[in-house]
Design a protein around this motif. Structure first.
Motif, mmCIF file in Angstrom:
data_model
loop_
_atom_site.group_PDB
_atom_site.id
_atom_site.type_symbol
_atom_site.label_atom_id
_atom_site.label_comp_id
_atom_site.label_asym_id
_atom_site.label_seq_id
_atom_site.Cartn_x
_atom_site.Cartn_y
_atom_site.Cartn_z
ATOM 1 N N VAL B 310 -76.706 74.082 -13.282
ATOM 2 C CA VAL B 310 -77.008 72.678 -13.047
ATOM 3 C C VAL B 310 -77.347 72.077 -14.395
ATOM 4 C CG1 VAL B 310 -78.515 71.106 -11.815
ATOM 5 C CG2 VAL B 310 -78.032 73.363 -10.872
ATOM 6 N N ARG B 311 -76.754 70.967 -14.713
ATOM 7 C CA ARG B 311 -77.088 70.319 -15.960
ATOM 8 C C ARG B 311 -78.292 69.408 -15.715
ATOM 9 N NH1 ARG B 311 -72.305 67.519 -17.289
ATOM 10 N NH2 ARG B 311 -71.206 69.348 -17.939
ATOM 11 N N VAL B 312 -79.360 69.625 -16.450
ATOM 12 C CA VAL B 312 -80.568 68.835 -16.229
ATOM 13 C C VAL B 312 -80.944 68.100 -17.508
ATOM 14 C CG1 VAL B 312 -82.969 68.922 -15.488
ATOM 15 C CG2 VAL B 312 -81.370 70.591 -14.627
ATOM 16 N N ASP B 313 -81.295 66.857 -17.363
ATOM 17 C CA ASP B 313 -81.775 66.068 -18.484
ATOM 18 C C ASP B 313 -83.069 66.696 -18.993
ATOM 19 O OD1 ASP B 313 -82.811 64.140 -20.145
ATOM 20 O OD2 ASP B 313 -81.996 62.500 -18.954
ATOM 21 N N ILE B 314 -83.150 66.911 -20.316
ATOM 22 C CA ILE B 314 -84.336 67.571 -20.864
ATOM 23 C C ILE B 314 -85.583 66.710 -20.611
ATOM 24 C CG2 ILE B 314 -84.055 66.648 -23.219
ATOM 25 C CD1 ILE B 314 -85.066 70.221 -22.845
ATOM 26 N N GLY B 315 -85.381 65.393 -20.504
ATOM 27 C CA GLY B 315 -86.497 64.487 -20.215
ATOM 28 C C GLY B 315 -87.175 64.833 -18.901
ATOM 29 N N LYS B 316 -86.339 65.221 -17.912
ATOM 30 C CA LYS B 316 -86.895 65.578 -16.603
ATOM 31 C C LYS B 316 -87.763 66.829 -16.726
ATOM 32 C CE LYS B 316 -83.314 63.674 -13.649
ATOM 33 N NZ LYS B 316 -82.166 64.024 -12.830
ATOM 34 N N LEU B 317 -87.293 67.768 -17.558
ATOM 35 C CA LEU B 317 -88.071 68.992 -17.747
ATOM 36 C C LEU B 317 -89.375 68.677 -18.472
ATOM 37 C CD1 LEU B 317 -85.453 71.710 -18.706
ATOM 38 C CD2 LEU B 317 -86.546 71.298 -16.528
ATOM 39 N N ASP B 318 -89.296 67.730 -19.408
ATOM 40 C CA ASP B 318 -90.513 67.323 -20.115
ATOM 41 C C ASP B 318 -91.527 66.751 -19.134
ATOM 42 O OD1 ASP B 318 -89.791 68.153 -22.587
ATOM 43 O OD2 ASP B 318 -88.990 66.222 -23.236
ATOM 44 N N ASP B 319 -91.008 65.884 -18.234
ATOM 45 C CA ASP B 319 -91.896 65.291 -17.227
ATOM 46 C C ASP B 319 -92.557 66.383 -16.391
ATOM 47 O OD1 ASP B 319 -91.123 62.893 -18.164
ATOM 48 O OD2 ASP B 319 -89.783 62.392 -16.493
ATOM 49 N N LEU B 320 -91.703 67.336 -15.989
ATOM 50 C CA LEU B 320 -92.185 68.437 -15.158
ATOM 51 C C LEU B 320 -93.260 69.217 -15.909
ATOM 52 C CD1 LEU B 320 -91.255 69.223 -12.377
ATOM 53 C CD2 LEU B 320 -89.749 70.914 -13.380
ATOM 54 N N MET B 321 -92.994 69.451 -17.189
ATOM 55 C CA MET B 321 -93.930 70.202 -18.015
ATOM 56 C C MET B 321 -95.240 69.450 -18.143
ATOM 57 S SD MET B 321 -93.672 73.043 -19.075
ATOM 58 C CE MET B 321 -94.215 74.266 -20.173
ATOM 59 N N ASN B 322 -95.144 68.127 -18.284
ATOM 60 C CA ASN B 322 -96.351 67.320 -18.371
ATOM 61 C C ASN B 322 -97.182 67.449 -17.107
ATOM 62 O OD1 ASN B 322 -96.604 66.184 -20.868
ATOM 63 N ND2 ASN B 322 -95.104 64.580 -20.434
ATOM 64 N N ILE B 323 -96.478 67.422 -15.960
ATOM 65 C CA ILE B 323 -97.197 67.536 -14.690
ATOM 66 C C ILE B 323 -97.882 68.897 -14.606
ATOM 67 C CG2 ILE B 323 -96.939 67.592 -12.183
ATOM 68 C CD1 ILE B 323 -94.569 65.647 -12.555
ATOM 69 N N VAL B 324 -97.148 69.935 -15.031
ATOM 70 C CA VAL B 324 -97.755 71.264 -15.033
ATOM 71 C C VAL B 324 -98.991 71.248 -15.920
ATOM 72 C CG1 VAL B 324 -97.432 73.690 -15.632
ATOM 73 C CG2 VAL B 324 -95.581 72.450 -14.562
ATOM 74 N N GLY B 325 -98.857 70.586 -17.058
ATOM 75 C CA GLY B 325 -99.990 70.484 -17.978
ATOM 76 C C GLY B 325 -101.191 69.823 -17.322
ATOM 77 N N GLU B 326 -100.925 68.710 -16.624
ATOM 78 C CA GLU B 326 -102.011 68.003 -15.951
ATOM 79 C C GLU B 326 -102.642 68.901 -14.882
ATOM 80 O OE1 GLU B 326 -102.091 64.176 -16.457
ATOM 81 O OE2 GLU B 326 -100.979 64.853 -18.213
ATOM 82 N N LEU B 327 -101.781 69.667 -14.194
ATOM 83 C CA LEU B 327 -102.297 70.579 -13.171
ATOM 84 C C LEU B 327 -103.217 71.620 -13.787
ATOM 85 C CD1 LEU B 327 -99.225 71.317 -10.870
ATOM 86 C CD2 LEU B 327 -101.361 70.216 -10.229
ATOM 87 N N VAL B 328 -102.815 72.108 -14.953
ATOM 88 C CA VAL B 328 -103.648 73.095 -15.641
ATOM 89 C C VAL B 328 -105.022 72.482 -15.941
ATOM 90 C CG1 VAL B 328 -103.907 74.388 -17.799
ATOM 91 C CG2 VAL B 328 -101.714 74.384 -16.616
ATOM 92 N N LEU B 329 -104.995 71.213 -16.370
ATOM 93 C CA LEU B 329 -106.257 70.524 -16.669
ATOM 94 C C LEU B 329 -107.080 70.327 -15.398
ATOM 95 C CD1 LEU B 329 -105.047 67.861 -19.227
ATOM 96 C CD2 LEU B 329 -106.083 70.079 -19.665
ATOM 97 N N ALA B 330 -106.377 69.950 -14.314
ATOM 98 C CA ALA B 330 -107.077 69.751 -13.042
ATOM 99 C C ALA B 330 -107.728 71.064 -12.609
ATOM 100 C CB ALA B 330 -106.090 69.281 -11.974
#
Lengths: 127, 699
Positions: B310-330
């Motif tokens: 599946v070709r995925v826009d790297i921006g989407k992965l960045d967003d996902l990573m950011n959310i993971v980051g926020e979850l880690v903080l939570a």
């Protein structure tokens, strides 16, 4: 029960498939299934009730001609309309495809109206 | 979905796909040229190149890019008569193909960049060069009669494309035997099973066509008839397969199959008993088909990857990573609450909450790992690009260069791979331009006429190391020192070591070359190379030996997304230090510090370690007295070491590095900012650039 007609697009180019999908979507309520190779088309055929097939000729694994030959030698798909979409470089192959039993062909770049007219004539959604 | 948004999607797909096609075309053309040099020609490769130009033409035509359509159309014509064997591949033709590809690449790139000035003259010149090659060949009708004599089933004959007919004829003309291989597979697994059969066949011949037909039980099975050309005997081909449900028939050019009988009805093969027998000497090649990830010319391989990625826009992965980051903080916040609850006497609930938080942490780690893995791509992708440039440049400069790649499957964050592509390219250009000598000169030096460029990558702890090594002339350090003297950078050539001299090549505007080359300029850019690599927290090191060659060693972090960091304080400020670059930390007193040449150092296990004080590095005013006891965090990237003096170590934490934005991009020593989860934002120290700064200041 869904009465939507199903169109199978077999083309290895995602951009080409996306373009075909957007051309068909304006026509009305069709269900579209996409295959990125001849193999995938073969796998999808028994699972989906396909009413019309758009196929490229130059595809990896099995090509458009082999796909058409398969369809026309198989009682399940004998009458499913097939439209070849290819380029003028493949004129001889398109000719062969017609002999194998393809109903129509379109040469890239083609006018979207022409594709829409063909689809409508084969899959007339009657009121 | 509205028509407009779908069209937008189509255009996006178009841009991504055309880019992909031209990239692939480039590396395949280079492969083709390499094979031609060895006097070989791989029909699958040539056909794949043709298909690339063909797809590009069709796509560009549909999306209305007439210049790309026109050029790729002409390329396609040339490739078509080439693959149909109507003209022979020669160096001139190869040049034309390379030139066309280069123009095509720039046209495709300019589509992305937006409308640009028309390049009609350039395109028409290129097209007339292509046409000049086309006019060389006489239009002779192909004699297809040998095919008709094969006694092929009309169904098979009717479905052969022009190209397949050509391959069939080619095999017949070479004296090969044509076999018809019949198989039957379950519908659910036929692609893998058929792929296996094709792979085995390809070890000793050419798979010409694969025709599917209705299976005995059409609900569950599908049959295939494979046309196969090979120099082997019927028994040899039969022996390739242990499975007796695979029938091989030899087709003879006299009109009758050897067996003279039709194949018996096929017994459906259960996918699990497709045990394919491969004889001992063929095993390695059959294995390599399965394991080689870089077998670009294998049509089956590319088909599989087409349908399974599946070709995925790297921006989407960045967003996902950011959310993971926020979850880690939570999660950190929840753990904090658990600690507070325990302190305030709600111990039962605190234990439960802590347990739940631990479970959450485990899952978060998995999620984080999963997202991180999606971002990882093999360094091999970079190799393809490099190999193209090396081949093109060495051709242009008349130098012979052999390429050796190692560790193509080492994985690295997609963004890092993208960012180091340019600096690596520059290093390679320098290696060919200034490193590798001409074949004549190499011969007089007693070296192999062919120079070698070796690119290797491997993982080392939390870093990935990429080495670019050439066996050229090496960097002339005496010349570097002389230039440094001339530029007033040093006062005495004997005063600096070779190591220190190497560092000069990374200084802006420093060059030992008086001539300017088109490819790498006058050596301007090594400072850019270092800065670009430092921008992704990497470091570049050079080893060189005059007359023997140079080796550039690039050390990079595996990912920049989420990292473990050590939180430290110094002069009342809090910073994060990436744990990946920390080697150890020491508790010291003032007595441990010595001063050498007005620089503070400590003695650490027989080695002198330079120290860096954050307050003087950042120019912070210290309002409190320095403590009598303090910590030194020893950091290292590649072989370089530095001790950072800090007041206190607060602990380890996962952090998500956020960019400081364009205006602070050049801020030395800082790679970004991170949220600590308690509404505090701190700066993340950039160890690579701090080490570089200190080393440079040390000179």
């Amino acid at each position: 029960m869904s009465t939507k007609k199903t169109i199978l697009i077999a083309d290895d180019s995602p951009a080409m498939r996306a373009l075909l999908v957007s051309t068909i979507e304006v026509l009305g309520d069709y269900r579209i299934v996409e295959a990125s190779s001849g193999f995938e088309a073969l796998r999808l055929l028994p699972r989906e009730h396909v009413d019309l097939i758009l196929t490229d000729i130059n595809m990896p694994d099995i090509n458009g001609l082999e796909l058409i030959s398969y369809l026309r030698n198989n009682s399940n798909y004998l009458t499913v309309p097939v439209i070849i979409i290819s380029t003028e470089g493949s004129l001889k192959d398109i000719e062969k495809g017609k002999r194998l039993g393809a109903n129509e062909y379109l040469i890239k770049p083609f006018n979207p109206d022409r594709l829409q007219a063909l689809i409508s004539s084969y899959l007339c959604i009657c009121p | 979905m509205s028509q407009q948004s779908v069209s937008h999607k189509a255009v996006k797909e178009f841009l991504a796909e055309t880019e992909e096609i031209v990239e692939q075309l480039g590396s395949q053309l280079a492969d083709l040229a390499d094979m031609a040099d060895r006097g070989e020609l791989n029909p699958d490769l040539l056909n794949s190149i043709f298909r690339g130009a063909h797809s590009l033409k069709g796509l560009a035509g549909m999306f209305g890019y007439t210049d790309i359509t026109e050029l790729s159309h002409n390329m396609e014509n040339l490739l078509d008569i080439l693959r149909l064997g109507k003209i022979k591949l020669n160096p001139n033709l190869m040049e034309v193909l390379f030139g066309s590809h280069e123009l095509l690449t720039s046209l495709v790139r300019s589509v992305e960049a937006g409308p640009s000035a028309a390049r009609t003259s350039e395109i028409s010149a290129c097209i007339s060069r292509i046409n000049a090659c086309l006019s060389d060949h006489p239009e002779t009708p192909t004699d297809v009669s040998p095919i008709l004599q094969l006694g092929l089933d009309g169904r098979v004959l009717g479905a052969l494309t022009e190209y397949e007919e050509h391959r069939l004829l080619y095999n017949l003309n070479r004296g090969n035997t044509i076999f018809s291989v019949h198989t039957s597979f379950e519908l659910t697994t036929f692609d893998q099973d058929l792929g296996q059969v094709s792979d085995i066949l390809k070890t000793c011949g050419e798979v010409i066509s694969t025709l599917p037909s209705m299976g005995n039980n059409q609900e569950t099975h599908i049959d295939f008839e494979i046309l196969f050309g090979s120099g082997r005997s019927l028994d040899d081909v039969k022996n390739l397969f242990e499975n007796n449900a695979i029938y091989v028939i030899q087709l003879e050019a006299r009109g009758n199959p050897e067996t003279g009988i039709h194949p018996p009805p096929l017994q459906p093969v259960h996918s699990t008993d497709v045990s394919l027998h491969v004889t001992a000497q063929q095993q390695p090649s059959a294995m390599s088909v399965e394991t080689s990830s870089l077998a670009a010319d294998d049509a089956t391989v590319s088909a599989k990857s087409m349908s399974r990625t599946v070709r995925v826009d790297i921006g989407k992965l960045d967003d996902l990573m950011n959310i993971v980051g926020e979850l880690v903080l939570a999660h950190s916040a929840i753990s904090g609450v658990a600690v507070r609850m325990r302190n305030e006497g709600f111990s039962r609930m605190a234990i439960d909450l802590n347990k739940a938080a631990k479970g959450l942490e485990r899952k978060l780690t998995d999620l984080q790992k999963g997202v991180m893995e999606i971002r990882m791509i093999p360094v091999g992708q970079l190799y393809e690009k490099m190999s193209r440039i090396i081949r093109k440049m060495s051709r242009e400069q008349g130098k012979k260069v052999e390429l050796r790649f190692f560790g193509a499957d080492t994985e690295l964050d997609k963004l890092i791979v993208e960012d180091i592509s340019d600096p690596m390219m520059h290093i390679i250009r320098n290696a060919i331009d200034h490193g590798i000598e001409t074949p004549e000169k190499r011969a007089t030096l007693g070296k192999d006429e062919k120079g070698t460029i070796r690119i290797a990558s491997y993982q080392k702890g939390n870093h990935v190391v990429i080495e670019v090594e050439d066996d050229g002339s090496g960097i002339d350090l005496d010349k570097v020192k002389a230039k440094a003297l001339q530029a007033g950078l040093i006062t005495d050539v004997t005063a600096i070591s070779d190591r220190e001299a190497i560092d000069f090549i990374f200084m802006p505007g420093f060059s030992t070359n008086d001539k300017v080359s088109e490819a790498s300029g006058r050596g301007v850019g090594m400072d850019v190379v270092r800065n670009n690599i430092a921008a992704v927290s990497g470091i570049v090191d050079v080893e060189t030996s005059k007359g023997v060659g140079s080796r550039f060693i690039i050390t990079l972090p595996i990912t920049l997304a989420i990292i473990k960091a050590l939180i430290i304080t110094c002069a009342g400020r809090t910073y994060a230090l990436p744990i990946t670059s920390i080697l150890e930390s020491l508790l010291l007193t003032d007595a441990d510090i010595k001063t050498v040449e007005r620089k503070e150092v400590i003695q650490l296990r027989e080695q002198t370690l330079p120290l860096l004080r954050l307050e003087s590095f950042f120019g912070i005013h210290r309002s409190t007295e320095r403590l009598a006891e303090f910590y030194v965090v020893v950091v290292g990237v590649a072989e370089k070491r530095l001790g950072i003096v800090v007041d206190d170590l607060l602990g380890q934490q996962d952090i998500v590095i956020k960019s400081l934005g364009e205006s602070f991009r050049r801020f030395r020593g800082i790679s970004g900012a991170a949220d600590l989860g308690d509404q505090r934002t701190i700066l993340v120290l950039d160890v690579g650039s701090m080490i570089n700064e200190t080393m440079r200041a040390g000179n």
